[in-house]
Design an enzyme around this catalytic site. Structure first.
Site, mmCIF file in Angstrom:
data_model
loop_
_atom_site.group_PDB
_atom_site.id
_atom_site.type_symbol
_atom_site.label_atom_id
_atom_site.label_comp_id
_atom_site.label_asym_id
_atom_site.label_seq_id
_atom_site.Cartn_x
_atom_site.Cartn_y
_atom_site.Cartn_z
ATOM 1 N N GLN A 139 -32.852 4.746 43.887
ATOM 2 C CA GLN A 139 -31.627 4.872 44.683
ATOM 3 C C GLN A 139 -31.736 4.077 45.978
ATOM 4 O O GLN A 139 -30.816 3.351 46.364
ATOM 5 C CB GLN A 139 -31.367 6.354 44.991
ATOM 6 C CG GLN A 139 -30.100 6.582 45.790
ATOM 7 C CD GLN A 139 -28.865 6.180 45.010
ATOM 8 O OE1 GLN A 139 -28.684 6.609 43.893
ATOM 9 N NE2 GLN A 139 -28.018 5.332 45.586
ATOM 10 N N ASP A 231 -25.924 13.099 51.620
ATOM 11 C CA ASP A 231 -26.164 13.469 50.218
ATOM 12 C C ASP A 231 -25.803 14.945 50.083
ATOM 13 O O ASP A 231 -25.589 15.640 51.089
ATOM 14 C CB ASP A 231 -27.641 13.202 49.853
ATOM 15 C CG ASP A 231 -27.943 13.450 48.369
ATOM 16 O OD1 ASP A 231 -26.988 13.487 47.561
ATOM 17 O OD2 ASP A 231 -29.122 13.619 48.026
ATOM 18 N N CYS A 271 -25.335 8.445 47.702
ATOM 19 C CA CYS A 271 -25.925 8.096 46.396
ATOM 20 C C CYS A 271 -25.056 8.591 45.244
ATOM 21 O O CYS A 271 -25.159 8.056 44.137
ATOM 22 C CB CYS A 271 -27.329 8.664 46.292
ATOM 23 S SG CYS A 271 -27.400 10.468 46.260
ATOM 24 N N ARG A 299 -27.136 0.020 41.523
ATOM 25 C CA ARG A 299 -28.221 0.655 40.743
ATOM 26 C C ARG A 299 -28.538 -0.229 39.534
ATOM 27 O O ARG A 299 -29.681 -0.446 39.184
ATOM 28 C CB ARG A 299 -27.791 2.056 40.269
ATOM 29 C CG ARG A 299 -27.647 3.109 41.353
ATOM 30 C CD ARG A 299 -28.973 3.481 41.972
ATOM 31 N NE ARG A 299 -29.929 4.000 41.017
ATOM 32 C CZ ARG A 299 -30.004 5.264 40.598
ATOM 33 N NH1 ARG A 299 -29.182 6.160 41.088
ATOM 34 N NH2 ARG A 299 -30.938 5.644 39.736
HETATM 35 N N1 NVA Z 1 -30.470 14.902 46.146
HETATM 36 C C1 NVA Z 1 -29.726 14.864 44.909
HETATM 37 C C2 NVA Z 1 -29.589 13.462 44.425
HETATM 38 C C3 NVA Z 1 -28.811 13.301 43.164
HETATM 39 C C4 NVA Z 1 -28.765 11.899 42.671
HETATM 40 C C5 NVA Z 1 -30.383 15.753 43.880
HETATM 41 O O1 NVA Z 1 -31.610 15.721 43.779
HETATM 42 O O2 NVA Z 1 -29.671 16.464 43.180
HETATM 43 N N1 CP Z 2 -27.394 8.765 42.311
HETATM 44 C C1 CP Z 2 -27.882 9.211 41.117
HETATM 45 O O1 CP Z 2 -29.090 9.176 40.846
HETATM 46 O O2 CP Z 2 -26.922 9.663 40.273
HETATM 47 P P1 CP Z 2 -27.148 10.413 38.891
HETATM 48 O O3 CP Z 2 -27.685 11.797 39.207
HETATM 49 O O4 CP Z 2 -25.777 10.478 38.282
HETATM 50 O O5 CP Z 2 -28.119 9.648 38.054
#
Ligand code: NVA
Ligand code: CP
Length: 311
Positions: A139, A231, A271, A299
């Site tokens: 990411q 995030d 992200c 990505r």
């Molecule tokens: N911090 C989030 C990122 C998702 C892409 C998670 O770990 O769920």
């Molecule tokens: N940003 C990211 O990793 O998205 P996903 O959880 O959809 O893969």
């Protein structure tokens, strides 16, 4: 830099690549992006297969890796961890040994960073971290490529991250420090990134001339920022904490009042997936400063570069 220096290596943390190597990945990513837009093929992974193990859900990571391998002339296998013998007690080490006999690389999304490290130790092929509770390095590669495209540089820029000191925040802190950014991170008390990781980032910043600032004050973090990032407040695996966190994190919402403190030409990044109305409001997500769709697209390009270089 020759393409051979990172061949065969793992990518488990954003710090696994030196500044020069990061630059080489971004360079190839930009090249691959241009070629794709021009309709030109670039089969750098012809005949190769990537195994993708998922122990958590995904939209972007799964699709971008799978499409990326296809565009590079290779193939990607989606493996739901629950459907593998891994889910019935086969060890990570044995899984690594077996998969290494079939595929040319393994991408894994799971909980523990130590499981990814264990997989990499026993795999004979490169292992790529597709997100753990500790880091999300792919990411941050896409984020840096996006910042380069919009700002022309990384070094010296002020990047403000507001919210949970989670996996994305931790990779950002390490990566930002390595590339010489001024990373200002505002988290609620008790939700800062891991102190040992912060120490490591601070040491990186000394080397690069970057800066690390941790605070509980979102306005102080965002003041004069070139990039504002956030995030989700409750990452995957922490869904049961969601309601309690929403109450606690409310002052850390990225809204119009907060971004008014950023530079007039700031860019907003996330992200994704976003929880609209929680960590960010629609006016910022969909506003003129938002580059979130470029970020999601990148990505694909940056991971194609990683695959081409590592596999
Ligand atoms: N911090 C989030 C990122 C998702 C892409 C998670 O770990 O769920
Ligand atoms: N940003 C990211 O990793 O998205 P996903 O959880 O959809 O893969």
């Amino acid at each position: 830099m020759s393409l051979t220096t990172v061949k065969g290596r793992d990518f488990l943390s954003i710090l696994d690549f030196s500044l020069r190597e990061l630059g080489a990945v971004f360079g190839l990513a930009r090249d691959l992006k241009m070629k794709l837009k021009a309709g030109e093929g670039y089969p750098l992974c012809a005949g190769k297969t990537l195994a993708m193990i998922f122990q958590k859900p995904s939209t972007r990571t799964r699709v971008s890796f799978e499409v990326g391998m296809h565009q590079l002339g290779g193939h990607a296998l989606y493996l739901n961890a629950g459907d593998l013998q891994l889910g019935r007690g086969e060890t990570v080490a044995d899984t690594a040994r077996v998969l290494s006999r079939y595929v040319d690389g393994i991408m894994i999304r799971t909980f523990k960073q130590s499981d990814v490290e264990e997989l990499a130790r026993h795999a004979a092929v490169p292992v790529i971290n597709g997100l753990t509770d500790w880091e999300h390095p792919c990411q941050i590669m896409a984020d840096f490529l996006t910042i380069l495209e919009h700002k022309g540089r990384l070094e010296g820029l002020k990047l403000a991250y507001v919210g949970d000191g989670n996996n994305v925040a931790q990779s950002l802190l390490l990566g930002g420090a390595r590339v010489g950014m001024r990373v200002a991170m505002a988290t609620p008390p008790g939700y800062a990134p891991n102190p040992e990781l912060v120490y490591r980032a601070a040491a990186e910043a000394v080397e690069s001339g970057g800066e690390i600032e941790l605070t509980n004050d979102p306005v102080a973090a965002v003041r004069d920022a070139d990039v504002v990032m956030t995030d989700t407040w409750a990452s995957m695996g922490r869904e049961n904490e969601h309601d309690a966190r929403v109450a606690l994190f409310r002052p850390y919402q990225v809204n119009e009042a907060l971004v008014a403190h950023a530079r007039p030409d700031y860019i907003f990044m996330h992200c994704l997936p976003a929880h609209r109305g929680e960590e960010v409001v629609n006016a910022v997500m969909d506003g003129p400063h938002s580059v979130i769709w470029d970020e999601a697209e990148n990505r694909l390009h940056v991971q194609k570069a990683l695959l081409a270089l590592l596999l």
